[in-house]
Design an enzyme around this catalytic site. Structure first.
Site, PDB file in Angstrom:
ATOM      1  N   ASP A 146      40.372  42.194  28.720  1.00 48.34           N
ATOM      2  CA  ASP A 146      39.873  41.419  29.863  1.00 48.34           C
ATOM      3  C   ASP A 146      40.804  40.210  30.032  1.00 48.34           C
ATOM      4  OD1 ASP A 146      38.528  39.657  31.533  1.00 48.34           O
ATOM      5  OD2 ASP A 146      36.551  40.156  30.738  1.00 48.34           O
ATOM      6  N   HIS A 147      41.560  40.220  31.099  1.00 48.28           N
ATOM      7  CA  HIS A 147      42.598  39.190  31.262  1.00 48.28           C
ATOM      8  C   HIS A 147      42.017  37.803  31.535  1.00 48.28           C
ATOM      9  CE1 HIS A 147      46.536  37.744  31.395  1.00 48.28           C
ATOM     10  NE2 HIS A 147      47.129  38.665  32.120  1.00 48.28           N
ATOM     11  N   ARG A 148      40.715  37.723  31.833  1.00 55.57           N
ATOM     12  CA  ARG A 148      40.101  36.395  31.995  1.00 55.57           C
ATOM     13  C   ARG A 148      39.982  35.712  30.639  1.00 55.57           C
ATOM     14  NH1 ARG A 148      34.555  38.127  34.578  1.00 55.57           N
ATOM     15  NH2 ARG A 148      34.782  39.482  32.773  1.00 55.57           N
TER      16      ARG A 148
END
Ligand code: CAO
Length: 431
Positions: free
Chosen positions: A403-405
């Site tokens: 999850d790039h967040r």
């Protein structure tokens, strides 16, 4: 040639002498039709008064604390003739308990409120400070259900609304700001094509299993709402595979066969300990860092995909993990997994190694933040620096979706490469 337009308080029903609690524009601002100019407050509601025309604010007649009634002059706008767009109707935004007749102040034509027009008014019930807070976050208060007295929207309602959107609990959340005014949940996609396939050849309809429907809906949400990136790497498992084969020979009679999955689970715990953001969930505000190591694995069943969880992998040996994955996979295939055997996972592994493929993009199992995909290992010519020649090595492809967040690309590359080092020399797992 420029023209000066006076914008006045429109028909606000029976209200008189309402205090101005917010002035939302200043002299020199460019104002468009329907843009909110001021906020009034009655004992029951707040009312945002929109502009009935576009132009540059020339004079501002009101300040916070002034009392106004229908017809009070708010401001004058200067606009060149060709760009004046007088509003046919500009409606104040009002609370659920109030409804108004509305008027176009520069034509002073009273427009009666029809039932359709009442419906088109912004229905919300929030104090000015809450509205201001929501506006700062880009949230339309009209989309929030109030939990306060008589449905009044509170600060916490706004916070919860935003949290839900960030954590993916509100698939149709409406944060304003898109060019069309559509919310983030409104993807504005074309409808699904309806095709009569029988026109092109013989077909047969087949039911989708209940598990497939449930897992499909989850996969769809996770794919759409989590910004996935996949880091692909390789692990040299030549020695580990030789060790595994030996172990299985030695323990033939035990009935437990150790597959690569059990070793990878153990190595993942080490990588999760070093890279703690992988063992986390994102609740919208905070990362929830977990101090336990429950690893899920995707099990392919006739009815669809299931993800049983092996608990406390950090405290278990490879044989125990292999025994447990075998047992959980059997329960999954027999449709006998209990709900608590699929809950509480920290990180998942999807192993397609027994089937084939070189790389793939596994979908994150929300609320986890990463998942590891294993593809089929194969012998590859690898350059040996010492021998100065290519040698055959058994290479396992590792596909890590994150999850790039929560996780940056560099962190993911470090995690995957560390995992590769552990698998290449499994002694490192005990360090
Ligand atoms: N490379 C090469 N061979 C591999 C391998 C790999 N990475 N991983 C496993 N194998 C071999 C095993 O050693 C075993 O070989 P033998 O039969 O010669 O002993 C064979 O493949 C079958 O293994 P397995 O599938 O029975 O066991 P596993 O522990 O590797 O996997 C399970 C268990 C439950 C994960 C697996 O059966 C399964 O269901 N996989 C599918 C998961 C899936 O559908 N993922 C996609 C989800 S969508 O993203």
């Amino acid at each position: 040639m420029s023209q000066v337009i006076e914008v006045k308080i429109p028909d606000i029903g029976d209200f008189k002498d309402l205090p101005v609690v917010e002035v939302l524009v200043k002299v020199g601002d460019i104002v468009s039709v329907e843009q909110s100019l001021i906020t009034l407050e009655s004992d029951k509601a707040t009312i945002e008064v929109p502009s009935s025309a576009s132009g540059v604010v020339k004079n501002l007649m009101l300040k916070v604390g002034d009392n106004v009634s229908e017809g009070t002059l708010i401001l004058s706008l200067e606009e060149s003739c060709d760009s004046i767009v007088p509003a046919a109707v500009s409606s104040p935004s009002i609370s659920a308990q109030d409804s108004f007749g509305v008027s176009s102040s520069n034509t002073s034509t009273k427009v009666p409120v029809t039932s359709e027009r009442k419906e088109s008014l912004t229905i919300s019930h929030a104090g000015p400070s809450v509205r201001k807070f929501a506006r700062e976050l880009g949230v339309d208060v009209g989309c929030i259900e109030g939990s306060g007295r008589k449905g009044r929207i509170t600060f916490d309602d706004v916070r919860t609304f935003v949290k839900n959107i960030l954590s993916g609990n509100n698939a149709l959340g409406a944060v304003s700001g898109s060019p069309t005014g559509a919310g983030v949940g409104d993807l504005n996609l074309l409808p699904w094509p309806k095709v009569d396939f029988a026109k092109f050849g013989p077909v047969e309809l087949k039911d989708i299993s209940r598990i497939k429907k449930i897992s499909g809906a989850n996969l769809h949400r996770n794919w759409v709402m989590v910004p996935h990136v996949t880091n692909n790497d390789e692990a040299d498992i030549t020695e580990l595979e030789a060790f595994r084969i030996n172990l299985n020979k030695e323990n033939e009679k035990s009935g437990t066969k150790v597959t690569m999955l059990a070793f990878v689970m153990k190595a993942c715990v080490m990588a999760l300990k070093r890279h703690v953001t992988f063992n986390a969930s994102f609740d919208g505000d905070n990362l929830v860092l977990k101090k336990y190591f429950h690893i899920g694995f995707a099990a392919d069943t006739l009815n669809g995909l299931m993800v049983p969880i092996v608990r406390d992998v950090d405290k278990k040996g490879v044989f125990e993990i292999a025994r447990e994955t075998g047992e959980l996979a059997r329960l999954a295939r027999d449709g006998k997994l209990k709900p608590d055997q699929m809950q509480g996972g920290c990180f998942s592994i999807s192993s397609l190694g027994g089937i084939g493929g070189t790389t793939f993009t596994p979908i994150i199992n929300v609320p986890e933040v990463a998942i590891l995909g294993l593809s089929r290992s194969s012998l590859k010519p690898t350059w040996d620096n010492q021998k100065q020649q290519f040698v055959p090595r058994l290479i396992l492809p590792l596909s890590l979706s994150y999850d790039h967040r929560v996780i940056d690309g560099a962190e993911a590359a470090r995690f995957n490469s560390y995992l590769g080092e552990l698998l290449q020399d499994f002694r490192r797992v005990i360090l």
